[in-house]
Design a protein around this motif. Sequence first.
Motif, PDB file in Angstrom:
ATOM      1  N   GLU A  82       0.840  -1.211   0.000  1.00  0.00           N
ATOM      2  CA  GLU A  82       0.000   0.000   0.000  1.00  0.00           C
ATOM      3  C   GLU A  82       0.872   1.257   0.000  1.00  0.00           C
ATOM      4  O   GLU A  82       0.549   2.246  -0.658  1.00  0.00           O
ATOM      5  CB  GLU A  82      -0.913   0.015   1.241  1.00  0.00           C
ATOM      6  CG  GLU A  82      -2.026  -1.028   1.234  1.00  0.00           C
ATOM      7  CD  GLU A  82      -2.983  -0.859   0.061  1.00  0.00           C
ATOM      8  OE1 GLU A  82      -3.355   0.304  -0.241  1.00  0.00           O
ATOM      9  OE2 GLU A  82      -3.334  -1.873  -0.570  1.00  0.00           O
ATOM     10  N   ILE A  83       1.952   1.216   0.735  1.00  0.00           N
ATOM     11  CA  ILE A  83       2.804   2.407   0.828  1.00  0.00           C
ATOM     12  C   ILE A  83       3.641   2.563  -0.437  1.00  0.00           C
ATOM     13  O   ILE A  83       3.855   3.672  -0.929  1.00  0.00           O
ATOM     14  CB  ILE A  83       3.664   2.353   2.118  1.00  0.00           C
ATOM     15  CG1 ILE A  83       2.724   2.493   3.319  1.00  0.00           C
ATOM     16  CG2 ILE A  83       4.713   3.456   2.139  1.00  0.00           C
ATOM     17  CD1 ILE A  83       3.351   2.291   4.671  1.00  0.00           C
ATOM     18  N   ALA A  84       4.071   1.436  -1.004  1.00  0.00           N
ATOM     19  CA  ALA A  84       4.819   1.492  -2.264  1.00  0.00           C
ATOM     20  C   ALA A  84       3.937   2.089  -3.367  1.00  0.00           C
ATOM     21  O   ALA A  84       4.411   2.824  -4.240  1.00  0.00           O
ATOM     22  CB  ALA A  84       5.292   0.101  -2.651  1.00  0.00           C
ATOM     23  N   ARG A  85       2.647   1.798  -3.304  1.00  0.00           N
ATOM     24  CA  ARG A  85       1.705   2.345  -4.302  1.00  0.00           C
ATOM     25  C   ARG A  85       1.659   3.871  -4.239  1.00  0.00           C
ATOM     26  O   ARG A  85       1.241   4.533  -5.174  1.00  0.00           O
ATOM     27  CB  ARG A  85       0.294   1.799  -4.041  1.00  0.00           C
ATOM     28  CG  ARG A  85       0.032   0.476  -4.696  1.00  0.00           C
ATOM     29  CD  ARG A  85      -1.415   0.079  -4.529  1.00  0.00           C
ATOM     30  NE  ARG A  85      -2.298   0.710  -5.495  1.00  0.00           N
ATOM     31  CZ  ARG A  85      -3.399   1.386  -5.191  1.00  0.00           C
ATOM     32  NH1 ARG A  85      -3.731   1.551  -3.926  1.00  0.00           N
ATOM     33  NH2 ARG A  85      -4.156   1.910  -6.134  1.00  0.00           N
ATOM     34  N   ARG A  86       2.015   4.391  -3.079  1.00  0.00           N
ATOM     35  CA  ARG A  86       2.035   5.843  -2.919  1.00  0.00           C
ATOM     36  C   ARG A  86       3.389   6.428  -3.302  1.00  0.00           C
ATOM     37  O   ARG A  86       3.822   7.432  -2.735  1.00  0.00           O
ATOM     38  CB  ARG A  86       1.693   6.197  -1.458  1.00  0.00           C
ATOM     39  CG  ARG A  86       0.228   6.058  -1.156  1.00  0.00           C
ATOM     40  CD  ARG A  86      -0.519   7.060  -1.993  1.00  0.00           C
ATOM     41  NE  ARG A  86      -1.926   6.761  -2.078  1.00  0.00           N
ATOM     42  CZ  ARG A  86      -2.858   7.435  -1.429  1.00  0.00           C
ATOM     43  NH1 ARG A  86      -2.513   8.415  -0.643  1.00  0.00           N
ATOM     44  NH2 ARG A  86      -4.115   7.127  -1.576  1.00  0.00           N
ATOM     45  N   ASN A  87       4.074   5.729  -4.212  1.00  0.00           N
ATOM     46  CA  ASN A  87       5.379   6.190  -4.705  1.00  0.00           C
ATOM     47  C   ASN A  87       6.435   6.348  -3.613  1.00  0.00           C
ATOM     48  O   ASN A  87       7.288   7.215  -3.717  1.00  0.00           O
ATOM     49  CB  ASN A  87       5.236   7.500  -5.472  1.00  0.00           C
ATOM     50  CG  ASN A  87       4.461   7.276  -6.745  1.00  0.00           C
ATOM     51  OD1 ASN A  87       4.647   6.254  -7.416  1.00  0.00           O
ATOM     52  ND2 ASN A  87       3.548   8.186  -7.049  1.00  0.00           N
ATOM     53  N   LYS A  88       6.329   5.536  -2.587  1.00  0.00           N
ATOM     54  CA  LYS A  88       7.390   5.521  -1.597  1.00  0.00           C
ATOM     55  C   LYS A  88       8.222   4.269  -1.862  1.00  0.00           C
ATOM     56  O   LYS A  88       7.702   3.253  -2.335  1.00  0.00           O
ATOM     57  CB  LYS A  88       6.814   5.454  -0.171  1.00  0.00           C
ATOM     58  CG  LYS A  88       5.882   6.600   0.171  1.00  0.00           C
ATOM     59  CD  LYS A  88       6.644   7.880   0.376  1.00  0.00           C
ATOM     60  CE  LYS A  88       5.696   9.026   0.718  1.00  0.00           C
ATOM     61  NZ  LYS A  88       6.353  10.337   0.578  1.00  0.00           N
ATOM     62  N   LYS A  89       9.504   4.394  -1.556  1.00  0.00           N
ATOM     63  CA  LYS A  89      10.386   3.242  -1.742  1.00  0.00           C
ATOM     64  C   LYS A  89      10.350   2.400  -0.470  1.00  0.00           C
ATOM     65  O   LYS A  89      10.634   2.912   0.619  1.00  0.00           O
ATOM     66  CB  LYS A  89      11.797   3.764  -1.993  1.00  0.00           C
ATOM     67  CG  LYS A  89      12.574   2.986  -3.021  1.00  0.00           C
ATOM     68  CD  LYS A  89      13.760   3.833  -3.479  1.00  0.00           C
ATOM     69  CE  LYS A  89      14.998   2.998  -3.743  1.00  0.00           C
ATOM     70  NZ  LYS A  89      14.856   1.903  -4.666  1.00  0.00           N
TER      71      LYS A  89
END
Lengths: 376, 262
Positions: B28-35
């Motif tokens: 979910e967090i990667a989907r928010r363009n976080k690495k």
Amino acid sequence: MGRRKKVNVDDFFAEVDQTSEVHTLRSEVQTLKDQETELRAQIEKLKAEQSNPEDVEQEIQRLREHLLESQGKVKFPISKIKRNENQPRQSFTEEVEAMKLSLQQEGQLQPVILFEDGTLFDGECRWRAAPELDWETLDAVFMAQLDPKELRRKAYLTSLHRKGLNALDKAEALIAIAGDHIEALNPLEVPKIINRVIMRLKRNNSALPSNLQTQPKEVQEKHIRQSLQDSQEIELFLLYLGLQEHPATLNRNVFPALKLSSILKQSVRKQGLGCPQALLLNRLDPEIQRQGIEAVLKGQLSIAQTKKWIKDQNKQEGKPKFSIVEANTITEDDKEQIVREATNLKALNLEAWQNLEVIAKVKQVQRLLQEIKELT
Amino acid sequence: MTRQVRLAIMTGAGGVGKTTLSVNLGYEIARRNKKVAIFDLDPQGSINVACRLNKMPAARKTTAWIYSGFFGGEYSLTPVWEDNVNNLSVFQGGSPLFKIMPMLAQQEGILALRKALETYPLKEDLIIFDCPATLETLPRTALAAATHLLIPLVPDPKAIDGTRVLIDWYLKSCEEMDLNPKPEILGFVINNVEKGAEHQRLTDAIIPRYEERGWQVFGPIRHYTSFVNAWSEAVPLRVHRTTHPALPALEEIRDEVIGRMK
């Protein structure tokens, strides 16, 4: 069939709270100690650098204030104060004279600073002057006062470690705490008060809920204020419940330890005699108690084994060592009879019981029943 | 400039959905363009199943390498779920972790993970430590390295009490390792709640009690068979079902974690 009792989550959270409190306390103590260490280092540095005495004095003053704030001052016997051998200054005559005058006229303005063992850190003039005025104590603050022992005591209150305390230590700590917190209460009266109230509640069929100690504070207050009237009793019960101790449990398992004979107390403290075993031995003659202690410690006797040892002693001696034992066996008939008699009494209305002599006897029976319960 | 969050996911009891939470939160967090990198610190290596990775990686390619004494910044990060996101990776765990456990007997070993991340920093915005369900040395290394803690539990007596033990362990370990500041408890996730009355009663009872103590509670998340299905397909929950009812709770945690990066 009664319904089985479901787990009460408050039990878990009560433990969470205790744990957190102990850790918070520890870190607070650490912070205070760190501040203190820093101040002390600063003073050492200034002294080493032979700085302006006023700077040193100022720094000592800051330390004093810090100590006063973090722990408060105590009156400490002058006879127990030890001179700091490392004190570089050796001659004091003039300053002592001046201090004498000051103490006489204005009293002690600043507490002396002592190490935990009573060695002076600051205040030699006051310490020398005071006895000349026939003073016996000086106001003092201590450095590193919150030593591990003190921490343990505090930790008890909130306590992870209380499980490791024996009933005797626990009982003494608890009555001391009551003495600290409740005005005009003689700590020695505490067990009696607790017992009195518990018995009264039982009589009125309004015993406290068994898990009250783990309930939120408001719930405890509500219950206690409903059940008790006397303000001292209320205060005492709330104090113990606040320490997550149930008064009924204390009454049953903890406070009886205070009645141990001195040799038993000593053995519990110094030799690790178990409290339940000590309570059993407490009923014997002092001479036999000594033998009992030895037997229990040597053989590491369990509670049951201790009972058996006492019984064996009675057989050997040919006469019972504790008065309530008349015969060596109890028959089914004996049991029946006791229960029958008790049931008969139940039929009497409460008024019939309100006679001083009857009350005294009933109290005795209650006590005996309690003892029987503990023994069986 | 964002601050790296190192989130240890820990529990005091097994089977509370720790790995499910790790991978789906990571996703979910990667989907928010976080690495995002997930470090599997569990000798069970469950993430290998969740993301269908090689089950027998060389010891050098696992998180065990960090503790080996030979580590020189070789983080073997394997990208996962690349069809759906391109900045989520896993540092595999598994059986090699058993081998390095004796090394963790010393303080040096306990601090190895933290030292590694300090000496060889990763650019990731978020590192998730998926810890085993036992409170021993491996989670302790994660605690020393973490900035935040997330604690999933199931509303049953075993897990509630396990969580109590975990809190005790957390406080004690922070004190012993002299962690200053302590990793912050981000919150508790009430997970796998079944329809039975006792699960409901306990859920209702524990939520306010955590909250009264200043802890955030996420969920409750019900038990869904689709968790099992997502595992079987080795896909994130959102890919398995775009409108899955557990997603809002995950989003809530996601936002909370992203908030900590600023």
